[in-house]
Design a protein around this motif. Sequence first.
Motif, mmCIF file in Angstrom:
data_model
loop_
_atom_site.group_PDB
_atom_site.id
_atom_site.type_symbol
_atom_site.label_atom_id
_atom_site.label_comp_id
_atom_site.label_asym_id
_atom_site.label_seq_id
_atom_site.Cartn_x
_atom_site.Cartn_y
_atom_site.Cartn_z
ATOM 1 N N UNK A 304 0.643 -1.444 -0.341
ATOM 2 C CA UNK A 304 -0.135 0.164 0.099
ATOM 3 C C UNK A 304 1.277 1.061 0.195
ATOM 4 N N UNK A 305 2.271 1.131 1.064
ATOM 5 C CA UNK A 305 3.127 1.957 1.116
ATOM 6 C C UNK A 305 3.612 2.481 -0.519
ATOM 7 N N UNK A 306 3.873 2.132 -1.305
ATOM 8 C CA UNK A 306 4.275 1.407 -2.562
ATOM 9 C C UNK A 306 3.495 2.265 -3.437
ATOM 10 N N UNK A 307 2.563 1.359 -2.937
ATOM 11 C CA UNK A 307 0.936 1.364 -4.263
ATOM 12 C C UNK A 307 1.425 3.867 -4.396
ATOM 13 N N UNK A 308 0.859 4.553 -2.691
ATOM 14 C CA UNK A 308 0.596 5.712 -2.544
ATOM 15 C C UNK A 308 1.925 6.574 -3.513
ATOM 16 N N UNK A 309 3.046 5.911 -3.385
ATOM 17 C CA UNK A 309 4.179 6.467 -4.074
ATOM 18 C C UNK A 309 3.832 6.272 -5.646
ATOM 19 N N UNK A 310 3.501 5.220 -5.778
ATOM 20 C CA UNK A 310 3.757 5.324 -6.845
ATOM 21 C C UNK A 310 2.602 6.760 -7.399
ATOM 22 N N UNK A 311 1.122 6.762 -6.977
ATOM 23 C CA UNK A 311 0.726 7.646 -7.296
ATOM 24 C C UNK A 311 1.427 9.061 -7.130
ATOM 25 N N UNK A 312 1.400 9.926 -6.200
ATOM 26 C CA UNK A 312 2.687 10.802 -6.152
ATOM 27 C C UNK A 312 3.288 11.018 -7.005
ATOM 28 N N UNK A 313 4.338 9.340 -7.298
ATOM 29 C CA UNK A 313 5.222 10.376 -8.741
ATOM 30 C C UNK A 313 4.680 10.521 -9.825
ATOM 31 N N UNK A 314 3.348 9.188 -10.301
ATOM 32 C CA UNK A 314 3.238 10.234 -11.597
ATOM 33 C C UNK A 314 2.131 11.214 -11.682
ATOM 34 N N UNK A 315 1.860 11.857 -9.925
ATOM 35 C CA UNK A 315 1.372 13.287 -10.795
ATOM 36 C C UNK A 315 1.767 14.351 -10.092
#
Length: 389
Positions: A304-315
């Motif tokens: 879940x933490x890595x998913x939030x990182x991906x969301x932040x990086x993509x945006x």
Amino acid sequence: MARAVTAARAKKEKLHNYYDYSLLVLVIFIAAFGLVMIYSSSSYTAQTHAKYNYDAAYFLKKQAFSAILGVVAMLAVSKIDYRILMKRIPVIRITWATVLYLLACVLQFAVLFIGVEANGAKRWLQFGPIGFQPSEITKVAIIVFASYVIYLTPRMLDRFSGFLKVAVYCIVPIGLVLIENMSTAIVLILITGGICFVASRNKKYYIVVIVAAVAALGLFVLFGDAFRMQRIEIWRNVETHPKGFQILQGLYAIASGGLFGTGLGESMQKLGFLPEAQNDMIFSIICEELGLFGAVCVILLFLLMLWRFMVIANNAPDLYGALLVVGIMAHISIQVILNIAVVTNSIPNTGITLPFISYGGTSVLFLLSEMGLALSVSRGIRLDGPEDL
């Protein structure tokens, strides 16, 4: 007209006020869970040894102090615009990212000459009552500086020469860490490689880099210090090797946990069987006390933490912010994978901690500071509506 302008300005300001509270809650929850597991895994050892003052909460108190400092640092860093790292300091005319890079190099040099030895390795600096591992600072420095170098000329990574340029910049701190701790150096190499891989549009030459890196690592292990070959022997013969005791006891802990575990605080292996259970081997205690269910839950929290990182990086509002978050994501994922692989004897022992959960004040302090950087990037995200993220 004036009312319309005011409304438009208010909407624009609202777009800048995004803050990834999901990541914040996840980080604090995992860190708090880590404190619980540190107390559970270390209380017996602490209360039965004079050097820990017979205090069952000895390790918990030290880790909690560092975690509180880390949370304060995380919140403070998250409120600072991460772009300040790219700004030049007026007097010395170099960027803050470069200053952090140079500081890491100086501290790693200092370890070679005035470092304090612990458990047979010289990795610490001690200044009065304050002791810390400079390699944790180096991890942050590599993420910040490598991202900055790539941000300046992003297209250079489309050529192999561009990758070599980044490697040359990072070779000094990584080389210094390699002298002290091969495991941490591998983590730094993988972090740098991960940032470069994401930033590059040409992925083909990474196959060459991976093959060359594996070959170099194999030669280093074969012709380097004998204890590295010994670790491979332990890994291959953990049941019979005299020094395979720790890994073997960790495997016993995992096996005895079953599906739902023996119960929080009910581990048998921590009662003197598994040495320093609160450190690198803490995942085995999680498996024993909380079972397969607890272990899967911990892994899901990190996912879940890595998913939030991906969301932040993509945006992220710019390339530098995206690369910072990619570097942080690489750091966390690499350490989680390596730690769990070691505990389950899937790879030779590397001495890598489980982020936020294993005992280590310097580690948790700088990991939480990294989370502050990711949250700072999230603050720059523009949203058209709450459903965007």
